[in-house]
Design an enzyme around this catalytic site. Structure first.
Site, PDB file in Angstrom:
ATOM      1  N   LEU A  66       0.856  -1.174   0.101  1.00 44.62           N
ATOM      2  CA  LEU A  66       0.138   0.124   0.173  1.00 44.62           C
ATOM      3  C   LEU A  66       0.789   1.256  -0.021  1.00 44.62           C
ATOM      4  CD1 LEU A  66      -2.888  -0.937   2.448  1.00 44.62           C
ATOM      5  CD2 LEU A  66      -2.900  -1.252  -0.047  1.00 44.62           C
ATOM      6  N   ASP A  67       2.068   1.199  -0.017  1.00 37.69           N
ATOM      7  CA  ASP A  67       3.083   2.290  -0.060  1.00 37.69           C
ATOM      8  C   ASP A  67       4.200   2.175  -0.977  1.00 37.69           C
ATOM      9  OD1 ASP A  67       3.449   5.118   0.212  1.00 37.69           O
ATOM     10  OD2 ASP A  67       4.444   4.625   2.082  1.00 37.69           O
ATOM     11  N   LEU A  68       3.981   1.301  -2.130  1.00 38.56           N
ATOM     12  CA  LEU A  68       5.126   0.847  -2.770  1.00 38.56           C
ATOM     13  C   LEU A  68       5.489   2.107  -3.613  1.00 38.56           C
ATOM     14  CD1 LEU A  68       6.571  -1.830  -3.586  1.00 38.56           C
ATOM     15  CD2 LEU A  68       5.436  -2.000  -5.567  1.00 38.56           C
ATOM     16  N   ASN A  72      10.757   3.444  -1.104  1.00 38.10           N
ATOM     17  CA  ASN A  72      10.640   1.903  -0.387  1.00 38.10           C
ATOM     18  C   ASN A  72      11.224   0.789  -0.883  1.00 38.10           C
ATOM     19  OD1 ASN A  72       9.384   3.479   1.852  1.00 38.10           O
ATOM     20  ND2 ASN A  72       7.415   3.326   1.151  1.00 38.10           N
ATOM     21  N   THR A 107       1.575   7.587  -0.913  1.00 37.72           N
ATOM     22  CA  THR A 107       2.605   8.792  -1.715  1.00 37.72           C
ATOM     23  C   THR A 107       1.705   9.111  -2.989  1.00 37.72           C
ATOM     24  OG1 THR A 107       4.411   8.108  -0.528  1.00 37.72           O
ATOM     25  CG2 THR A 107       4.566   9.446  -2.715  1.00 37.72           C
TER      26      THR A 107
END
Length: 342
Positions: A66-68, A72, A107
């Site tokens: 959910l925040d690839l 990261n 993001t």
């Protein structure tokens, strides 16, 4: 000495430390550039494939990142990507396929459009993956179709197609799952002969590194593996399943390739199946020089080939391959549930 209830007592002070693997190449952010720091294609493909394999592993465990984003994804000394920062991740229940929430974070630029309505599925991560792939290919943060028109090579074109499909606004138009993407990359390697890091074997030259078996129900499938012995000696080989478990192939296989000779090894599926048990397996080719005058080694190879390779020790060379069961994806409806088969 510590103060406890007004008294000085002897006490141990415990601390907890989180230890992380040191990844010296930093984050992928630094390599999304159209300058001289841009990755050459082989490294770029390695990074794309590594991210896909990592995300596929997470989805198999029902974990949604959910925040690839490039920040990261960290790189080790061999440029192997590692997905990090699971602060926003969720783990679905076994039969759960979606969730609706009012608290979707992430993001901007990498968030799937459905975040506006708070919908979370495994295709949420696929959108972020698509953005990353296209940024890697174009070397720019943000991209356009005009940039992709300049990509000519077949391997790059296929990766670009995957990136575009993943960034479809409609989740239903994205790839069905990460497994579908992994299979497309394996098929790409099969057709384009993308040689994995580590190069080719010194004793036996391989002409492909992926064995493709187009699945048909209840039919034994064959695939040729082309080998070439460029040495002046006989070379013994063993083809085996890396996991040593249940394989859809009839392995292990043994053979002897004469000096300076091409050789075709026919690999077959093990039995007829109406539904394959596995789709991708790791296969290893071992090769070792066999001196014809050495009767002991010849007898060992003929009667106990596994012992022969064990006795040869460090003289055995190893090449890793993939075996792929591929078939067109289809959908079967059962008890009002939609089940995707690869």
């Amino acid at each position: 000495m510590e103060n406890y209830n007004g008294k000085m007592v002897m006490a141990d002070v415990q601390q907890r430390l989180l230890c992380f693997e040191y990844l010296p190449k930093g984050s992928l952010d630094a390599y999304i550039t159209d300058s001289s720091g841009k990755l050459e294609w082989r490294k770029c493909y390695q990074v794309i494939k590594g991210i896909c394999e990592g995300l596929n592993y997470l989805h198999q465990k029902r974990i949604l990142h959910l925040d690839l984003k490039p920040g990261n994804i960290l790189l080790d000394e061999d440029m192997m990507p590692k997905i990090t920062d699971f602060g926003l991740s969720r783990c679905f229940e076994e039969n759960q396929t979606r969730a609706v929430t009012n608290n979707v974070c992430g993001t901007l630029g990498y968030l799937a459009p459905e975040f506006y309505r708070g919908e979370i599925t495994h295709k949420f991560d696929l959108y972020s993956l698509g953005v990353i792939i296209i940024e890697l290919l174009t070397g720019k943060k943000g991209w356009s179709n005009e940039m992709l028109d300049t990509l000519q090579w077949e391997q790059i074109r296929v990766c670009a197609e995957i990136g575009i499909e993943c960034t479809e606004a409609d989740p239903a138009k994205r790839p069905a799952s990460m497994k579908h993407i992994i299979i497309r990359l394996a098929e790409l390697e099969c057709s384009a002969h993308v040689i994995p890091a580590g190069g080719t074997n010194d004793l036996l030259l391989l002409h492909q590194f992926v064995l493709c078996f187009p699945f048909e129900p209840n039919k034994v499938i064959t695939c040729p593996l082309e080998l070439t012995n460029n040495t002046d000696n006989h070379v013994a080989f063993r083809l085996m399943d890396k996991s040593m478990g249940s394989s859809f192939l009839g392995l292990p296989l043994y053979g002897l390739v004469p000096p300076n000779t091409p050789y075709t090894l026919i690999v077959t599926t093990q039995e007829k199946e109406d539904q394959p048990r596995k789709y991708i397996i790791d296969v290893i080719l071992h090769a070792a020089t066999l001196i014809l005058g050495d009767d002991e080694h010849i007898n060992t190879f003929q009667s106990q080939p596994d012992k022969f390779f064990q006795d040869m020790g460090v003289a055995v060379q190893e090449v890793k391959l993939k075996a792929l069961y591929s078939q067109p994806p289809h959908i079967t409806t059962l008890s009002s549930k939609v089940i995707y088969y690869l």
